[in-house]
Design a protein around this motif. Structure first.
Motif, PDB file in Angstrom:
ATOM      1  N   GLY A   1     -47.563 -12.574 166.307  1.00  0.00           N
ATOM      2  CA  GLY A   1     -48.117 -13.788 165.728  1.00  0.00           C
ATOM      3  C   GLY A   1     -49.563 -13.927 166.179  1.00  0.00           C
ATOM      4  N   HIS A   2     -50.145 -15.084 165.937  1.00  0.00           N
ATOM      5  CA  HIS A   2     -51.479 -15.347 166.484  1.00  0.00           C
ATOM      6  C   HIS A   2     -51.358 -15.543 167.996  1.00  0.00           C
ATOM      7  N   GLN A   3     -52.394 -15.148 168.709  1.00  0.00           N
ATOM      8  CA  GLN A   3     -52.305 -15.054 170.161  1.00  0.00           C
ATOM      9  C   GLN A   3     -51.842 -16.354 170.816  1.00  0.00           C
ATOM     10  N   HIS A   4     -52.424 -17.479 170.402  1.00  0.00           N
ATOM     11  CA  HIS A   4     -52.061 -18.748 171.047  1.00  0.00           C
ATOM     12  C   HIS A   4     -50.635 -19.175 170.683  1.00  0.00           C
TER      13      HIS A   4
ATOM     14  N   PHE B   1     -47.936  -8.603 170.051  1.00  0.00           N
ATOM     15  CA  PHE B   1     -48.966  -8.091 169.156  1.00  0.00           C
ATOM     16  C   PHE B   1     -49.454  -9.217 168.262  1.00  0.00           C
ATOM     17  N   THR B   2     -50.652  -9.032 167.722  1.00  0.00           N
ATOM     18  CA  THR B   2     -51.279 -10.050 166.883  1.00  0.00           C
ATOM     19  C   THR B   2     -51.070  -9.710 165.415  1.00  0.00           C
ATOM     20  N   VAL B   3     -50.545 -10.665 164.678  1.00  0.00           N
ATOM     21  CA  VAL B   3     -50.300 -10.484 163.254  1.00  0.00           C
ATOM     22  C   VAL B   3     -50.196 -11.871 162.635  1.00  0.00           C
TER      23      VAL B   3
ATOM     24  N   THR C   1     -48.797 -13.320 156.079  1.00  0.00           N
ATOM     25  CA  THR C   1     -49.244 -12.197 155.267  1.00  0.00           C
ATOM     26  C   THR C   1     -48.724 -10.838 155.743  1.00  0.00           C
ATOM     27  N   ALA C   2     -48.030 -10.785 156.883  1.00  0.00           N
ATOM     28  CA  ALA C   2     -47.588  -9.503 157.441  1.00  0.00           C
ATOM     29  C   ALA C   2     -46.597  -8.814 156.505  1.00  0.00           C
ATOM     30  N   THR C   3     -46.814  -7.525 156.258  1.00  0.00           N
ATOM     31  CA  THR C   3     -45.891  -6.724 155.455  1.00  0.00           C
ATOM     32  C   THR C   3     -44.940  -5.966 156.384  1.00  0.00           C
TER      33      THR C   3
END
Length: 383
Positions: A213-216, A237-239, A243-245
């Protein structure tokens, strides 16, 4: 995908006094007709001793009929189903209408066993080398949960909970209330996701956890994890959850898995090295580990990936060595083998030990094999 739902019924199966046939047969990557014929030939060769049991009148009629049905079912299994490359483990008890197939990711020795229960130890020893990862991607409203196992990725759950679209649009006292409302909705969402993960973990659904996800938002989510799950976090991890596929998830999750396994393998080898230096129950080197395997002393065997070494084996009492013409224990002639390390791996699995193939650069490269031992080694007899 191999799962606990598939494995557990095999482990727990009870034949109520009837025989169970367990068969392990390798399948090469080449899908040619020549290779198909070779697999069928080996399959039939493995089943020949089982066929002879059909005429063993020390067994009662129901047992003999069950074995006959097992042989027929196992013999046609390869023809009916296109097995993937690797290793197939098959379990059959026709009188109880029991038949299971499991595809294993790594080859072991072909063999067949007839017993009162499924012979699952080789299967479990291979599967124990591979981690099942749960991958969760979340923000304050969206969550996706995936399984990554044996390089297969599968989505198992997703959710979208209520959230305020712009919690910072208000001013003054209204802003305070809106932020509180947004925070409560996010807490409710995170707690719901944690409940799903906790249930999956307690049902044996995964070994390790990756959070994206987003870091925070990742940091906020991890705070809600109970200790039993937080200790299983292999990495983050950052995603973007919106929108992640599946391709994005796979690349990120495999990267986390790679780093986790690298750290774990290096830790295992470092632990063996430390124990050897302190003269505790551990060993480095093929000669010592072969003797440890002979006396069933190995708890965990670490093997450098891809290494092979010729040697000799005594089929009577399991003695293994790099060279010799007679067994040092019984004096009987020994059998030459093109890879005594493979013999050692099979012996450790048969004795209920675990095996790890080390892919990364560690101190093991200078020794080929290392082991954690169950007990101090007795003195080795002269060859």
């Amino acid at each position: 995908m191999t799962s606990h739902a598939q494995i557990d019924p095999i482990v727990q199966f009870g034949a109520e006094g009837l025989p169970v046939v367990s068969l392990y047969v390798g399948v090469e990557p080449d899908g040619s007709l020549k290779n198909e014929g070779e697999v069928r030939t080996r399959l039939n060769s493995l089943l020949d001793p089982v066929r002879s049991m059909d005429k063993d009148h020390s067994l009662d009629r129901e047992a003999r009929l069950s074995i006959r049905g097992d042989v027929e079912r196992l013999a046609r299994a390869y023809t009916e189903e296109r097995w993937p490359a690797g290793m197939m483990a098959l379990f059959s008890c026709s009188a109880r209408n029991f038949f299971e197939e499991v595809s294993l990711p790594r080859s072991i020795r072909d063999r067949v066993v007839v017993d009162s229960t499924p012979w699952v130890r080789p299967m479990l020893a291979v599967l124990d080398e591979y981690h099942r990862m749960c991958v969760v991607i979340t923000d304050d409203a969206i969550a996706q949960v995936w399984d990554l196992y044996l390089r297969e990725l599968r989505e198992v759950w997703q959710s979208r909970d209520p959230a305020l679209r712009k919690p910072d649009y208000a001013y003054g006292r209204a802003e305070y209330g809106v932020r509180n409302k947004s925070g409560e909705l996010a807490k409710r969402h995170y707690r719901r996701v944690v409940e799903v993960l906790t249930d999956r973990f307690r049902d044996g659904g995964f070994d390790v956890l990756a959070v994206g996800g987003h870091q925070h938002e990742v940091a906020s989510f991890i705070e809600y994890l109970p200790r039993e799950l937080r200790e299983r976090v292999a990495g983050t991890f950052t995603v973007d959850a919106n929108t992640a596929t599946a391709g994005d998830v796979r690349r990120a999750a495999e990267s986390v898995m790679e780093q986790y396994e690298q750290q774990e393998e290096r830790g295992l080898v470092a632990g063996i090295a430390e124990a050897v230096a302190e003269r505790r129950r551990a060993a480095f080197g093929l000669d010592t580990c072969l003797w440890a395997g002979t006396v069933s002393a190995i708890e965990t065997l670490a093997v450098e990936e891809g290494v092979e070494q010729p040697g000799v084996v005594c089929d009577r009492d399991g003695w293994m060595s790099l060279a010799g013409e007679a067994c040092a224990l019984c004096g009987e002639p020994v059998r030459a083998t093109t890879d005594v390390i493979d013999e050692l791996v099979e012996s450790v699995m048969d004795d209920g030990g675990s095996v790890r193939h080390i892919r990364f650069d560690t101190e093991l490269r200078d020794h080929a094999v290392g082991a954690r031992l169950r007990f101090p080694l007795p003195e080795k007899p002269a060859a």
